[in-house]
Design an enzyme around this catalytic site. Structure first.
Site: not given
Length: 512
Positions: A149, A179, A252
């Protein structure tokens, strides 16, 4: 003339002087001690010069079990250079790229070309969406692992190292189902982080999260492993490490490292009602991330193993129904045709307790284990069937591209039996019913068309559109068989239902 109780003036003066002298000595001693003039083994005058000032002691850094001789300071120093900033840019069309009335020749003629040109100039032609995240260097030649993402749909990816050098990155591959993504920069001799065996992580173990939250570079936070094997509903294959180490937007793709400075996970998501850290963060385990990365680097895609069973959680109620002593295991609710499981003899209602030498305690655990099994590998599956242990050997094949059944598909008659199933209204599976609920009219069973609100059945999880294909292990092939079986059910006993829902089969236990 002196009275008997009076003391001579000289005696009183002497006493006052003694008290003052004593007080002065005490005050002087305290001051001298505070200024370091007294020898105390720590600060002494240097050759008769100015006194040394005693430094304030630094708190000792903790060394925890498993850390060796390292401290958190040393771990942070070793890991931070291998964590990078990632800037991803996606160029999209703005509002001006959409069709407008001025595209019609009639409007152009009416308003004139000059008006049209000015209108066009005022409209944005494109917009740029910029994303910010982190990444971890896992190979000294520029291989970086991050989240899908963060970089998945980017037109341009730029990476900034800890020494401020900036590189344009190439996207090697992505896997939205976990992911995970891999990018590469053209650089050599880069600092890296060694991989940890995430299967060895334990709840309560200290971990450090390293990343770039909100664009703040090289940030380190400390926490513990709060839970393992978490599913958060943000990816298809989830086996998250949950931690309370502070993770915020921009973290992230960053590193979650253990007390040995090894990469135990890739920070992926946070649970938050405010948008900031609330003490619940999720990381993809290093073993899963590494497996995905290796496939992306070698082939550019991810190939997953397939067993060919529908599975569900083994609840205490179901464990009792199937004669299993505890809830450790995974219940097989269906076996797919032409699958490795079908060919090897796995049956519906089997309870899988071990796969390829590892105990299985949840559907998520088994699903991930099968998906990560190399295609063609022979594995041993231990299960419980009819209260007896059994071992089956089989070979894993590649997961089919589509494992969902496409549906097509009511009866004139509704049946509402008495007893424990009286909270359900069911109908024969006709073309009309099949069409309404997306089923195949060739299937066998009865369809639940209504569940009484607030009933035990509703609370247990029975839904409208469920197909009942078994009651207490007896097949339901028609409305007549349903009525016959339901009519014989004792009013005070639990009922085991096998349901088919959206192509998957599940067991449910209804209690009076």
């Amino acid at each position: 003339m002196e009275t008997p109780n009076q003391k001579p003036a000289s005696s009183r003066s002497w006493m006052v002087a003694a008290v003052l002298l004593t007080a002065g000595m005490i005050i002087g001693f305290v001051v001298a001690s505070d200024l370091g003039w007294l020898s105390n083994g720590h600060a002494v005058p240097d050759g008769g010069g100015a006194p040394l000032v005693r430094p304030v002691a630094t708190a000792p850094q903790p060394v925890l079990p498993g850390m060796g001789s390292q401290t958190f300071v040393e771990i942070a120093k070793a890991v931070k250079p291998a964590v990078v900033n990632i800037y991803a840019t996606k160029t999209g069309k703005g509002d001006g790229a959409h069709a407008t009335p001025f595209d019609d020749p009639f409007f152009r003629k009416f308003f004139g070309d000059e008006f049209f040109r000015r209108f066009e100039q005022q409209q944005p032609k494109e917009k740029k969406e910029r994303g910010l995240g982190s990444g971890v260097i896992v190979d000294s030649n520029g291989l970086i692992i991050t989240n899908n993402h963060v970089v998945g749909k980017a037109d341009e990816i730029r990476v900034t190292l800890s020494d401020k050098r900036e590189f344009k990155a190439k996207l090697i591959g992505t896997d939205p189902k976990t992911d995970i993504a891999v990018v590469k920069i053209d650089a050599t001799n880069l600092p890296t982080v060694a991989w940890a065996d995430s299967d060895q992580l334990e709840v309560g173990e200290f971990v450090l999260a390293v990343g770039n939250p909100f664009g703040l570079t090289q940030t380190v936070t400390l926490g513990i492993v709060s839970a393992l094997g978490r599913a958060a509903g943000i990816a298809e294959y989830e086996d998250f490490i949950q931690t309370d180490a502070a993770i915020n937007p921009g973290n992230s793709g960053g590193a979650l490292v253990n007390v040995r400075g090894e990469l135990a996970g890739i920070n992926t998501a946070i649970f938050s009602q405010s948008g900031g850290n609330m003490g619940i963060g999720f990381s993809v385990p290093s073993n899963m991330a590494r497996s995905i990365m290796d496939q992306l680097v070698k082939t550019g895609k991810v190939v997953r193993g397939w067993l060919g069973v529908s599975i569900q959680e083994l609840t205490p109620e179901l464990a009792k129904q199937f004669g299993v002593l505890d809830t450790k295991g995974v219940l097989v609710s269906d076996v797919m045709d032409d699958s490795p499981a079908k060919k090897a003899g796995v049956e519906r209602a089997d309870v899988i307790v071990e796969y390829d030498g590892k105990p299985m305690d949840s559907p998520t655990h088994l699903r991930n284990a099968v998906a990560q099994t190399p295609v063609g590998k022979k594995v041993s599956v231990k299960l419980i069937r009819e209260k007896k242990p059994k071992t089956i050997d089989l070979a894993i094949v590649e997961q089919p591209k589509s494992m969902t059944q496409s549906g097509e598909e009511e009866s004139a008659e509704t049946v509402a039996p008495t007893g424990i199933l009286s909270d359900l209204d069911v109908r024969e599976l006709t073309d009309e019913v099949a069409g309404r609920y997306g089923m195949k009219s060739t299937e066998r069973g009865v369809v639940v068309v209504r569940v009484k609100p607030g009933s035990t059945a509703e609370e247990t999880g029975v839904r409208e559109g469920d197909m009942i294909i078994e009651i207490n292990r007896q097949p339901v092939t028609s409305l007549k068989t349903y009525e016959r079986i339901a009519g014989k059910l004792p009013a005070d006993e639990a009922v085991l239902l096998l349901l088919k829902r959206q192509g998957r089969t599940i067991y449910l236990t209804l209690r009076p």
